[in-house]
Design a protein around this motif. Structure first.
Motif, PDB file in Angstrom:
ATOM      1  N   ALA A  35       1.870 -14.474 -13.282  1.00  0.00           N
ATOM      2  CA  ALA A  35       1.264 -13.432 -12.447  1.00  0.00           C
ATOM      3  C   ALA A  35       2.134 -13.126 -11.230  1.00  0.00           C
ATOM      4  N   ASN A  36       2.617 -14.196 -10.579  1.00  0.00           N
ATOM      5  CA  ASN A  36       3.479 -13.996  -9.402  1.00  0.00           C
ATOM      6  C   ASN A  36       4.775 -13.288  -9.778  1.00  0.00           C
ATOM      7  N   SER A  37       5.329 -13.674 -10.922  1.00  0.00           N
ATOM      8  CA  SER A  37       6.582 -13.077 -11.366  1.00  0.00           C
ATOM      9  C   SER A  37       6.420 -11.580 -11.617  1.00  0.00           C
ATOM     10  N   TYR A  38       5.354 -11.214 -12.328  1.00  0.00           N
ATOM     11  CA  TYR A  38       5.126  -9.791 -12.594  1.00  0.00           C
ATOM     12  C   TYR A  38       4.836  -9.020 -11.315  1.00  0.00           C
ATOM     13  N   GLU A  39       4.186  -9.689 -10.377  1.00  0.00           N
ATOM     14  CA  GLU A  39       3.902  -9.017  -9.103  1.00  0.00           C
ATOM     15  C   GLU A  39       5.199  -8.732  -8.349  1.00  0.00           C
ATOM     16  N   GLN A  40       6.146  -9.695  -8.350  1.00  0.00           N
ATOM     17  CA  GLN A  40       7.431  -9.480  -7.687  1.00  0.00           C
ATOM     18  C   GLN A  40       8.225  -8.362  -8.360  1.00  0.00           C
ATOM     19  N   GLU A  41       8.185  -8.346  -9.702  1.00  0.00           N
ATOM     20  CA  GLU A  41       8.858  -7.262 -10.418  1.00  0.00           C
ATOM     21  C   GLU A  41       8.217  -5.922 -10.093  1.00  0.00           C
ATOM     22  N   ALA A  42       6.875  -5.945  -9.964  1.00  0.00           N
ATOM     23  CA  ALA A  42       6.170  -4.710  -9.620  1.00  0.00           C
ATOM     24  C   ALA A  42       6.549  -4.228  -8.231  1.00  0.00           C
ATOM     25  N   VAL A  43       6.719  -5.184  -7.292  1.00  0.00           N
ATOM     26  CA  VAL A  43       7.142  -4.817  -5.938  1.00  0.00           C
ATOM     27  C   VAL A  43       8.505  -4.132  -5.979  1.00  0.00           C
ATOM     28  N   ALA A  44       9.426  -4.719  -6.756  1.00  0.00           N
ATOM     29  CA  ALA A  44      10.768  -4.127  -6.867  1.00  0.00           C
ATOM     30  C   ALA A  44      10.709  -2.749  -7.523  1.00  0.00           C
ATOM     31  N   ALA A  45       9.895  -2.640  -8.588  1.00  0.00           N
ATOM     32  CA  ALA A  45       9.787  -1.357  -9.273  1.00  0.00           C
ATOM     33  C   ALA A  45       9.142  -0.302  -8.384  1.00  0.00           C
ATOM     34  N   GLY A 251     -12.325  -0.108  -2.165  1.00  0.00           N
ATOM     35  CA  GLY A 251     -12.781  -1.181  -3.034  1.00  0.00           C
ATOM     36  C   GLY A 251     -11.788  -1.609  -4.095  1.00  0.00           C
ATOM     37  N   ASP A 252     -10.663  -0.928  -4.219  1.00  0.00           N
ATOM     38  CA  ASP A 252      -9.656  -1.282  -5.233  1.00  0.00           C
ATOM     39  C   ASP A 252      -8.398  -1.807  -4.553  1.00  0.00           C
ATOM     40  N   SER A 253      -7.772  -2.821  -5.178  1.00  0.00           N
ATOM     41  CA  SER A 253      -6.509  -3.354  -4.673  1.00  0.00           C
ATOM     42  C   SER A 253      -5.372  -2.492  -5.203  1.00  0.00           C
ATOM     43  N   LYS A 254      -4.532  -1.999  -4.271  1.00  0.00           N
ATOM     44  CA  LYS A 254      -3.438  -1.110  -4.661  1.00  0.00           C
ATOM     45  C   LYS A 254      -2.144  -1.531  -3.989  1.00  0.00           C
ATOM     46  N   MET A 255      -1.052  -1.355  -4.728  1.00  0.00           N
ATOM     47  CA  MET A 255       0.278  -1.619  -4.186  1.00  0.00           C
ATOM     48  C   MET A 255       0.832  -0.300  -3.651  1.00  0.00           C
ATOM     49  N   VAL A 256       1.281  -0.325  -2.392  1.00  0.00           N
ATOM     50  CA  VAL A 256       1.728   0.889  -1.718  1.00  0.00           C
ATOM     51  C   VAL A 256       3.184   0.704  -1.272  1.00  0.00           C
ATOM     52  N   GLY A 257       4.064   1.571  -1.761  1.00  0.00           N
ATOM     53  CA  GLY A 257       5.453   1.580  -1.304  1.00  0.00           C
ATOM     54  C   GLY A 257       5.681   2.773  -0.389  1.00  0.00           C
ATOM     55  N   TYR A 258       6.567   2.601   0.589  1.00  0.00           N
ATOM     56  CA  TYR A 258       6.808   3.688   1.542  1.00  0.00           C
ATOM     57  C   TYR A 258       8.272   3.723   1.940  1.00  0.00           C
ATOM     58  N   SER A 259       8.761   4.954   2.220  1.00  0.00           N
ATOM     59  CA  SER A 259      10.168   5.141   2.598  1.00  0.00           C
ATOM     60  C   SER A 259      10.303   6.489   3.295  1.00  0.00           C
ATOM     61  N   GLY A 260      11.146   6.552   4.333  1.00  0.00           N
ATOM     62  CA  GLY A 260      11.375   7.791   5.066  1.00  0.00           C
ATOM     63  C   GLY A 260      12.173   8.793   4.241  1.00  0.00           C
ATOM     64  N   ILE A 261      11.972  10.070   4.522  1.00  0.00           N
ATOM     65  CA  ILE A 261      12.671  11.152   3.824  1.00  0.00           C
ATOM     66  C   ILE A 261      13.818  11.625   4.692  1.00  0.00           C
ATOM     67  N   GLN A 262      15.034  11.549   4.159  1.00  0.00           N
ATOM     68  CA  GLN A 262      16.212  11.997   4.900  1.00  0.00           C
ATOM     69  C   GLN A 262      16.144  13.492   5.158  1.00  0.00           C
ATOM     70  N   GLY A 263      16.410  13.888   6.387  1.00  0.00           N
ATOM     71  CA  GLY A 263      16.428  15.299   6.751  1.00  0.00           C
ATOM     72  C   GLY A 263      15.155  15.773   7.418  1.00  0.00           C
ATOM     73  N   VAL A 264      14.050  14.990   7.264  1.00  0.00           N
ATOM     74  CA  VAL A 264      12.788  15.346   7.924  1.00  0.00           C
ATOM     75  C   VAL A 264      12.346  14.149   8.740  1.00  0.00           C
ATOM     76  N   GLU A 265      12.364  14.283  10.051  1.00  0.00           N
ATOM     77  CA  GLU A 265      12.155  13.145  10.944  1.00  0.00           C
ATOM     78  C   GLU A 265      10.782  12.512  10.780  1.00  0.00           C
ATOM     79  N   ASP A 266       9.737  13.305  10.489  1.00  0.00           N
ATOM     80  CA  ASP A 266       8.367  12.807  10.566  1.00  0.00           C
ATOM     81  C   ASP A 266       7.701  12.727   9.199  1.00  0.00           C
ATOM     82  N   TRP A 267       8.468  12.796   8.085  1.00  0.00           N
ATOM     83  CA  TRP A 267       7.884  12.746   6.750  1.00  0.00           C
ATOM     84  C   TRP A 267       8.288  11.456   6.043  1.00  0.00           C
TER      85      TRP A 267
END
Length: 744
Positions: A35-45, A251-267
């Motif tokens: 379970a931990n291994s798949y979770e780490q792979e999911a984080v990378a993906a 009520g649901d557990s979700k994995m959230v990835g985030y990253s800034g968009i080049q060229g738009v300061e606030d997006w």
């Protein structure tokens, strides 16, 4: 009855229970580990999917910003007060860059659009930023004209360096939806765009997305379990860092990835995947493990082995992605370094060198033939490199048009011969069944003397050597030495000063007169540029011209000289002086520039100078490279009234058989060619034959570098019409030349 039998039974039962407990314990830890291994792979993906979506949206937005900035720069060169012409000009870019409309916005907020509409933009934030000299992109809003959701890209519109208004381009928000429509985790994952405060700006069209969420921060903060991760999330967003977190949302557990968009300061790009989808495979594995435990240990062991094999397969796939270039299938840098270090260690008595190759002016080739054909060129070069190297050689691609080779050698002479053969094979390129052209391949060489050398440093030094020979018109190679480092520093100093030098008027036009040998009178002049640096004094063009050709600044310099010549001719015409033709040198980079013809036409029209008074000089190395492309441009220049001269004729590229193929009016015999050929009878016959051939083709001949009376007598004898050189006059300031022509 054997009294020991119950004891053996209980012992076996004990062993079974112990084995079962051990097995269940191992199974429990195995399930947890899986379970931990798949979770780490999911984080990378998830992180990879987020960054991919961020780059996709960022490239689209940055491309729009760059395109609009380029349009704004080009508009500053034309009289955009003529609205009808400007509207047609803008409408051309609507189609080219897939804009809805482009509008020129006056400082008071009145917008004049390429589709003929007029509207007010004075209250728009992007317009206000553009007036402050800042390019930006707006939040989505409803377009009053098309009644569809759009975004606008805004850029300052400058004239003579001063902001005179703004240029805005509209694009449907659907483009952003398309960029966000990257499928991952079998369609269960989706991406959206938020701002720094967590407000959802663009939602995806994925059915899995919760459309009720307007602010991601507020939705996450509802569940107290998210408190710590939410704080990290906000801090990373503020610091413009990428990351992945797991949150409870509605009520649901979700994995959230985030990253800034080049060229738009606030997006920022947000990728959301339900954790139960991510962990589904691990959950299935747990259930399978439980069932197999009940049945038999052996079957569970088989399943476990299969899992290990699957993980090994995934790992190999990931290694291929990490180590192999997707386009050419050559090694990426990290794999190249690893293999090269291995060879260095395994073969201590073998000499090795790192070679770096690149394609001269590949960016402009890409612009001409298109990115698809450009990729085909890269693939063919990679295949040629692979087919013509040794089995033990290590080959890689650094990116773009840069390739690297780690190879063994016996001596430098043998290495150079191999490289010449290699670059010859790499240079040939054919468009399908059509006629191809010759690529110019540069090669920098770094011979490894220290076995402890860092391979990345060796690559850098080979790159420095390669960069030092860029700007030529034939494939060439050179070795790295410490002098190149000093040369790089000098080049950087020139690059650092060039813009200020242009602004401060340090580039000065000199004129070198030409003499008509038939009537012994002046026959115009050639415009030459000099750089008068306040600290270093006059810098030779041989120093700065090659650098400017490499970094495209030569386009500005060529146009500056052309404009200066037009100003001079216009002034003389207004003063009643009958001007003689002036020749202006044009580089290959300028010739390839998209708006080259437009710029020349605008300048002569602005100063009302007849095109017949300007002779454009192109070196023969340009003329005989990519024949069809150059010929089409020369024909267009001829139609506009310009004269065409082939400069430096006789330097090694010349082909008398194809000379008639080009619409040239003049050929200029190179000084070195004249010096070397006019001192012996055979050479004189060659020059005389070339002059006769040119005249038979209705071309004039100009002899450059004339310094002696004997040369003059020889040129008159073979009916060479025009001469230029120190015998008559050195290059001189415009004021001196003006006095000279007035006196004659």
């Amino acid at each position: 009855m054997d009294q020991t039998q119950p004891l053996r039974v209980w012992r076996m039962i004990g062993l079974v229970i112990m084995a079962t407990l051990i097995f269940w314990g191992c199974s429990y830890y195995f399930i947890k580990w899986t379970a931990n291994s798949y979770e780490q792979e999911a984080v990378a993906a998830t992180s990879e999917a987020t960054i991919h979506a961020s780059k996709s949206v960022g490239n689209m937005i940055q491309g729009g910003l760059d395109s609009l900035d380029g349009i704004a720069d080009s508009i500053s060169e034309i009289n955009y007060m003529d609205w009808d012409k400007t509207k047609k000009y803008l409408h051309h870019f609507d189609k080219k860059y897939n804009f809805i409309r482009i509008s020129i916005n006056s400082p008071d907020g009145k917008a004049y659009a390429s589709d003929g509409t007029m509207f007010d933009v004075s209250d728009e934030v992007g317009f206000q930023k553009a007036l402050q000299g800042i390019s930006s992109i707006s939040d989505p809003f409803l377009d009053k004209i098309s009644n569809k959701e759009i975004i606008t890209i805004n850029s300052p519109l400058k004239f003579k360096g001063e902001v005179k208004g703004a240029l805005s381009a509209s694009r449907y928000t659907q483009d952003l939806y398309d960029a966000l429509a990257v499928s991952f985790f079998k369609g269960h994952g989706y991406s959206q765009i938020i701002d720094q405060k967590g407000q959802v700006i663009i939602q995806s069209k994925n059915l899995e997305e919760d459309k009720s969420i307007d602010n991601i921060f507020e939705s996450i903060s509802i569940d107290s379990r998210n408190k710590k991760q939410l704080q990290i999330f906000k801090e990373n967003i503020t610091a413009k860092k990428s990351g992945v977190g797991i949150f409870w949302i509605n009520g649901d557990s979700k994995m959230v990835g985030y990253s800034g968009i080049q060229g738009v300061e606030d997006w920022y790009i947000l990728s959301v995947i339900p954790k139960d989808v991510i962990m589904a495979k691990a959950s299935q594995m747990s259930q399978a493990t439980f069932l197999l435990c009940v049945i038999m240990f052996v079957l569970l062991l088989i399943i476990f082995v299969n899992i290990l094999l699957n993980k090994s397969k995934i790992r190999k796939q990931m290694e291929r992605i990490a180590f192999e270039d997707e386009l050419t299938h050559l090694s990426r840098t990290n794999k190249f370094v690893k293999d090269a270090q291995y060879l260095l260690k395994e073969k201590p008595n073998t000499k090795f060198a790192v070679l770096q190759f690149d394609i001269e002016q590949f960016k402009y080739i890409n612009e001409i033939v298109g990115f698809h054909e450009g990729n085909s060129i890269l693939i063919q070069v990679a295949n040629s490199l692979t087919a013509n190297t040794l089995d033990e050689d290590v080959i890689g691609r650094l990116g773009g048009d840069r390739f690297i080779l780690f190879t063994s050698y016996d001596n430098k002479a043998e290495l150079i011969i191999r490289i010449q053969v290699l670059t010859e094979q790499m240079s040939d390129y054919t468009f399908g069944n059509e006629e191809g052209f010759r690529l110019v391949i540069n090669c920098g060489i770094y011979c490894i003397d220290d076995r402890q050398s860092d391979i990345l440093t060796c690559i850098d030094r080979a790159g420095i050597a390669c960069k030092s020979i860029k700007g030529g018109y034939k494939s060439s190679c050179t070795f790295f030495d410490e002098q190149l480092l000093l040369q790089i520093h000098e080049e950087q100093d020139i690059v650092r000063k060039m813009d200020a030098a242009m602004t401060n008027g340090e580039f000065i036009v000199y004129l070198q007169p030409k003499m008509d040998l038939r009537v012994n009178s002046f026959h115009g002049a050639e415009a030459l540029v000099r750089w008068n640096d306040p600290q270093k004094g006059l810098i030779s063009p041989a120093v700065f011209i090659p650098i400017f050709e490499r970094n495209r600044f030569i386009v500005k310099l060529d146009l500056m000289v052309f404009k200066s010549v037009c100003i001079m001719l216009s002034k003389w015409i207004q003063e009643g002086i009958q001007p003689l033709p002036i020749s202006v040198n044009i580089s290959l980079i300028t010739l390839y520039h998209n708006d080259f013809l437009l710029h020349l036409t605008n300048i002569i029209n602005r100063y009302q100078v007849p095109a017949r008074l300007i002779e454009l000089e192109l070196t023969e190395s340009i003329v005989f490279q990519n024949l069809e492309f150059v010929r089409d441009i020369l024909l267009e220049l001829k139609r506009k009234g310009f004269s065409i001269a082939i400069d430096d004729f006789g330097t090694g590229y010349s082909s008398l058989n194809v000379l008639q193929y080009f619409p040239a009016d003049v050929i200029k015999l190179d000084r070195a060619f004249l010096m070397s050929k006019s001192n012996d009878e055979t050479g004189k016959i060659v020059i005389a034959s070339m002059v006769k051939l040119a005249r038979d083709l209705n071309m004039k001949v100009v002899a450059e570098g004339v310094e002696t009376e004997a040369q003059i007598d020889f040129l008159k004898q073979i009916d060479c019409e025009i001469a230029q050189g120190y015998y008559f006059a050195k290059p001189m300031p415009v004021v001196e030349y003006e006095s000279l022509i007035k006196s004659t």
